[in-house]
Design an enzyme around this catalytic site. Structure first.
Site, short mmCIF file in Angstrom:
data_model
loop_
_atom_site.label_atom_id
_atom_site.label_comp_id
_atom_site.label_asym_id
_atom_site.label_seq_id
_atom_site.Cartn_x
_atom_site.Cartn_y
_atom_site.Cartn_z
N ARG A 183 1.05 -1.00 -0.20
CA ARG A 183 0.03 0.51 -0.05
C ARG A 183 0.81 1.24 0.14
O ARG A 183 0.41 2.23 -1.30
CB ARG A 183 -0.78 0.13 0.96
CG ARG A 183 -1.84 -1.25 1.34
CD ARG A 183 -3.05 -0.81 2.40
NE ARG A 183 -3.69 0.27 2.10
CZ ARG A 183 -4.72 0.30 3.24
NH1 ARG A 183 -4.60 -0.78 4.28
NH2 ARG A 183 -5.64 1.51 3.09
N HIS A 187 -7.37 7.70 11.73
CA HIS A 187 -7.18 6.68 11.75
C HIS A 187 -5.66 6.62 11.33
O HIS A 187 -5.18 5.17 10.57
CB HIS A 187 -8.00 5.38 10.39
CG HIS A 187 -9.58 6.28 10.60
ND1 HIS A 187 -10.09 5.85 9.26
CD2 HIS A 187 -9.87 5.93 11.44
CE1 HIS A 187 -11.39 4.94 9.79
NE2 HIS A 187 -11.53 5.45 10.92
N GLY A 208 -17.04 11.91 -0.43
CA GLY A 208 -16.67 10.30 -0.40
C GLY A 208 -16.77 9.71 1.03
O GLY A 208 -15.66 8.99 0.82
#
Length: 275
Positions: free
Chosen positions: A70, A123, A214
């Site tokens: 990632r 997060h 979003g």
């Protein structure tokens, strides 16, 4: 909800404290995999099977392969027009004594890359690590993050696990600590950083306009933020590909890709005084 952009623009022109809550949809147009819904697999696993404290305890090598993949993907991605519009709006409004804060669920740093300054990453961040031993949090942009992960992390289901020994995984460099590092992100089953949540609450308490951009409005506690703001009478505008479980609680809803809908929404209003 109302779909009249001119009406939204009138509200926007008067707002002094704008809170913008963003989710994976704002980064999808930059080509960032969302790991939600169909096709959200890495090898044979869904993100929620890898992004947990238990998965890391059982197999830190596999979890680090997933995050290394990632990180490498993200290093090649750039902010899209939605990120840029938000950053430009913040810069312009700050000169008028108005504030914009971005509260994001994303860990990809694209808001920062676009130039956003007032950013609350609820997060965590893909480019920060935290030591499992001493707790030190540090920015880390190394590519690869450690030599043993070079060339590893391919997402193809046929790929074998690299099974890297723990001592070859990313290690803490603080004062010879050498503890195992983990990604500084909030995993499934973990609670959000209380200090960041306090900041978020402060910003939501003073905002007089809130944008939800979003986000599917299903991941808690972030899914609660905008409905709470709306409940005290503050206008909330949702920018998303489709309606969400929270849409009916908001004043405005603008369907479509954020990179298309957001720039005209946040562009300079004719009543703005630019000094």
């Amino acid at each position: 909800p109302c779909v009249d952009m001119a009406e939204f623009r009138e509200v926007f022109a008067k707002a002094k404290h704008i809170a913008i809550i963003t989710g994976a949809g704002v980064s999808a147009e930059s080509g960032v995999p969302t790991f939600r819904g169909a096709g959200g697999f890495w090898r044979k696993w869904q993100a929620q099977e890898l992004a947990t404290p238990g998965a890391f305890a059982r197999n830190p090598s596999r979890v680090w392969e997933f995050y290394h993949y990632r990180r490498e993907v993200m290093l090649s991605k750039q902010p899209n027009p939605a990120h840029v519009a938000i950053a430009e709006c913040e810069r312009r409004l700050s000169k008028q004594g108005r504030s914009v804060v971005v509260i994001t669920q994303n860990i990809d740093e694209l808001h920062r890359k676009a130039g956003t300054k007032h950013l609350l990453e609820i997060h965590g961040n893909l480019f920060k690590t935290r030591c499992t031993n001493c707790g030190n949090v540090a920015a880390n942009y190394k590519s690869p993050i450690c030599p043993a992960l070079a060339g590893k992390g391919a997402p193809d289901p046929e790929t074998e696990d690299a099974s890297i020994p723990v001592e070859d995984l990313p290690q803490c460099e603080e004062n010879g600590c050498n503890g195992l590092l983990r990604p500084h992100v909030v995993w499934f089953g973990e609670t959000l950083d209380p200090d960041i949540l306090t900041e978020v609450e402060k910003e939501l308490d003073i905002c007089d306009l809130c944008l939800v951009v979003g986000t599917s409005s299903v991941v808690y506690p972030a899914a609660m933020f905008a409905p709470q703001v709306s409940a005290r009478g503050v206008p909330v505008a949702e920018f998303n590909m489709e309606a969400t479980p929270a849409t009916d609680r908001f004043r405005f809803h603008f369907p479509g890709p954020c990179g298309t809908t957001l720039p005209p929404a946040l562009a300079r209003h004719q009543t703005e005084i630019i000094s």
